[in-house]
Write an enzyme that holds these catalytic residues in place. Structure first.
Site, PDB file in Angstrom:
ATOM      1  N   ASP A  22      67.883  -1.091 -24.700  1.00 48.14           N
ATOM      2  CA  ASP A  22      66.742  -0.174 -24.847  1.00 48.14           C
ATOM      3  C   ASP A  22      66.530   0.721 -23.628  1.00 48.14           C
ATOM      4  O   ASP A  22      65.440   1.236 -23.417  1.00 48.14           O
ATOM      5  CB  ASP A  22      65.458  -0.963 -25.143  1.00 48.14           C
ATOM      6  CG  ASP A  22      64.892  -1.639 -23.903  1.00 48.14           C
ATOM      7  OD1 ASP A  22      65.677  -2.024 -23.022  1.00 48.14           O
ATOM      8  OD2 ASP A  22      63.658  -1.771 -23.824  1.00 48.14           O
ATOM      9  N   GLU A  23      67.580   0.917 -22.840  1.00 51.22           N
ATOM     10  CA  GLU A  23      67.419   1.654 -21.583  1.00 51.22           C
ATOM     11  C   GLU A  23      68.645   2.542 -21.324  1.00 51.22           C
ATOM     12  O   GLU A  23      69.768   2.100 -21.502  1.00 51.22           O
ATOM     13  CB  GLU A  23      67.346   0.618 -20.458  1.00 51.22           C
ATOM     14  CG  GLU A  23      66.350   0.923 -19.386  1.00 51.22           C
ATOM     15  CD  GLU A  23      66.281  -0.225 -18.380  1.00 51.22           C
ATOM     16  OE1 GLU A  23      66.480   0.046 -17.199  1.00 51.22           O
ATOM     17  OE2 GLU A  23      66.066  -1.377 -18.797  1.00 51.22           O
ATOM     18  N   ASP A  69      63.168   4.099 -21.228  1.00 53.66           N
ATOM     19  CA  ASP A  69      63.045   2.656 -21.433  1.00 53.66           C
ATOM     20  C   ASP A  69      62.003   2.434 -22.525  1.00 53.66           C
ATOM     21  O   ASP A  69      60.860   2.882 -22.399  1.00 53.66           O
ATOM     22  CB  ASP A  69      62.615   2.010 -20.103  1.00 53.66           C
ATOM     23  CG  ASP A  69      62.596   0.496 -20.167  1.00 53.66           C
ATOM     24  OD1 ASP A  69      62.812  -0.064 -21.259  1.00 53.66           O
ATOM     25  OD2 ASP A  69      62.342  -0.123 -19.120  1.00 53.66           O
TER      26      ASP A  69
HETATM   27  P1  TMP Z   1      61.326  -5.005 -22.744  1.00 51.69           P
HETATM   28  O1  TMP Z   1      60.783  -5.896 -23.803  1.00 51.69           O
HETATM   29  O2  TMP Z   1      60.740  -5.272 -21.398  1.00 51.69           O
HETATM   30  O3  TMP Z   1      61.260  -3.590 -23.177  1.00 51.69           O
HETATM   31  O4  TMP Z   1      62.889  -5.364 -22.569  1.00 51.69           O
HETATM   32  C1  TMP Z   1      63.856  -4.899 -23.505  1.00 51.69           C
HETATM   33  C2  TMP Z   1      64.448  -5.995 -24.346  1.00 51.69           C
HETATM   34  O5  TMP Z   1      65.391  -6.792 -23.612  1.00 51.69           O
HETATM   35  C3  TMP Z   1      63.383  -6.960 -24.805  1.00 51.69           C
HETATM   36  O6  TMP Z   1      62.636  -6.457 -25.868  1.00 51.69           O
HETATM   37  C4  TMP Z   1      64.155  -8.216 -25.026  1.00 51.69           C
HETATM   38  C5  TMP Z   1      65.245  -8.174 -24.006  1.00 51.69           C
HETATM   39  N1  TMP Z   1      64.892  -9.012 -22.843  1.00 51.69           N
HETATM   40  C6  TMP Z   1      65.268 -10.367 -22.835  1.00 51.69           C
HETATM   41  O7  TMP Z   1      65.908 -10.822 -23.783  1.00 51.69           O
HETATM   42  N2  TMP Z   1      64.910 -11.117 -21.765  1.00 51.69           N
HETATM   43  C7  TMP Z   1      64.176 -10.640 -20.700  1.00 51.69           C
HETATM   44  O8  TMP Z   1      63.873 -11.366 -19.735  1.00 51.69           O
HETATM   45  C8  TMP Z   1      63.792  -9.241 -20.730  1.00 51.69           C
HETATM   46  C9  TMP Z   1      62.979  -8.649 -19.623  1.00 51.69           C
HETATM   47  C10 TMP Z   1      64.169  -8.497 -21.820  1.00 51.69           C
HETATM   48 CA    CA Z   2      62.157  -1.916 -22.185  1.00 55.61          CA
END
Ligand code: TMP
Ligand code: CA
Length: 358
Positions: free
Chosen positions: A107-108, A9
């Site tokens: 991204d996971e 992740d």
């Molecule tokens: P992260 O930023 O927690 O690594 O999550 C991965 C990507 O997913 C983040 O950069 C943007 C997208 N995302 C959203 O669009 N809304 C959300 O609520 C979350 C947790 C992530």
């Molecule tokens: Ca992430």
């Protein structure tokens, strides 16, 4: 054989991507906004740790984030095409190290670390993945390793950012005994309230009840899943959804050599094996690479790309031989290991498009 599963992740992904292309914003709170058609509204997609220190969070309305922001805070509208491009590069690196990869978001991904066996090997591969993503893309990620998806994901979250965590099968009970029920995958606000109503705060508290109780609270599917999770049981398999972007075969030659007639025997052998695999997978490709590891353990790759698909084993053999000749002409090293790689497969529009369009 017991499974070993990894979960990778990326840390605060969109924000890290922006910090990567604009060094000037590093060290400042960076907030990525999903704009809305309504003026001055929108929601926070993600933010870096400097912004999290100001209590800004994913999912928060932009108006609230603006109130929490300090003067140095940078707000950037999400540029999904750019993040998708980086995502593709990230998972090409994971694919390189692992045959079975299930990408679950931009991204996971879960990836199978069962073979070659052992947790030490799993850690070694995971560290290599982390290092290559760092050196080639400048990004940090976190990786969790465990006997199933649940444990891999939980330990990954705990080790964020830039972490690597391992929970072995005999450590699962102790690990879970310290976790809150809300740390289990899929326990959102609604489930948290339901658990609270029954005095369940920790994962351990779930064990005071029966599966039937949980089914009563959450319904059949979710109730039994949460119950199993409390015991560290998660039988969900990895469902690979990524096509390999390249195929390669390598071998160590009997004795270090710089003699074409000797090395070419190995190359021809590798080509025959590789071509069979290409046929099995019904792949079409245009790029052939010769990989050489010298007696000094340097790795050198020479590649050739054709304007049209390479169709026959003879064509693949001929190109590989030419690459070998050209390597030997230019190098004064002995060859220790040799490999042949094919890549640049015909456009596969299947999976990635589906995931990102969604
Ligand atoms: P992260 O930023 O927690 O690594 O999550 C991965 C990507 O997913 C983040 O950069 C943007 C997208 N995302 C959203 O669009 N809304 C959300 O609520 C979350 C947790 C992530
Ligand atoms: Ca992430």
């Amino acid at each position: 054989m017991d499974k070993i599963i990894g979960l990778i992740d990326l840390d605060y992904f969109y924000a890290q991507c922006e910090m990567q292309r604009n060094y000037a914003i590093r060290g400042k709170p960076v907030v990525i906004v999903m704009p809305s058609i309504r003026e001055n509204s929108g929601a926070i997609a993600t933010c870096n740790y400097e912004a999290r220190a100001l209590k800004i969070k994913s999912g928060m309305p932009l108006s609230l984030a603006k109130k929490l922001a300090d003067p140095s805070t940078v707000f950037i509208n999400a540029d999904k095409l750019y993040y998708e491009e980086i995502s593709t590069k990230i998972f090409e690196i994971v694919d390189y190290f692992c045959e079975r990869v299930e990408q679950v978001s931009i991204d996971e991904a879960y990836f199978d670390l069962t073979n070659p066996s052992g947790y030490d090997k799993a850690v070694e591969i995971s560290n290599k993945i982390k290092q290559r993503i760092k050196s080639e893309l400048g990004l940090t990620c976190s990786i969790g390793i465990g006997p199933n998806k649940l444990i891999a994901k939980m330990i990954c979250s705990i080790k964020k950012p830039d972490g690597l965590g391992v929970i072995k099968p005999n450590e699962v009970d102790l690990f879970l005994s310290k976790q809150r029920a809300t740390d289990l995958i899929g326990v959102g606000e609604k489930a948290e309230e339901e658990f609270k109503r029954h005095g369940v705060l920790m994962v351990l508290d779930i064990k005071k009840f029966s599966k039937a109780d949980l089914i009563l609270w959450f319904g059949e599917a979710i109730g039994s899943k949460f119950y199993d999770f409390a015991f560290g049981i998660d039988n969900r398999p990895i469902e690979p959804n990524r096509e390999k972007q390249q195929l390669s075969r390598l071998m160590t030659i009997k004795q270090d050599s710089c003699d074409y007639e000797v090395v070419v025997l190995n190359v021809d052998f590798l080509v025959d094996m590789l071509y069979k695999q290409v046929l099995d997978l019904k792949k079409k490709f245009r790029t052939v690479s010769l990989i050489v590891v010298t007696d000094k353990i340097e790795t050198i790759t020479k590649s050739r790309t054709k304007p049209t698909d390479i169709e026959t084993v003879d064509e693949l053999k001929e190109i590989s031989r030419e690459l070998l000749k050209s390597f030997l002409n230019e190098s004064s090293s002995y060859i220790r290991r040799v490999g042949v790689k094919v890549s640049n497969f015909e456009e596969n529009t299947g999976f990635q498009k589906k995931l990102f369009d969604y």
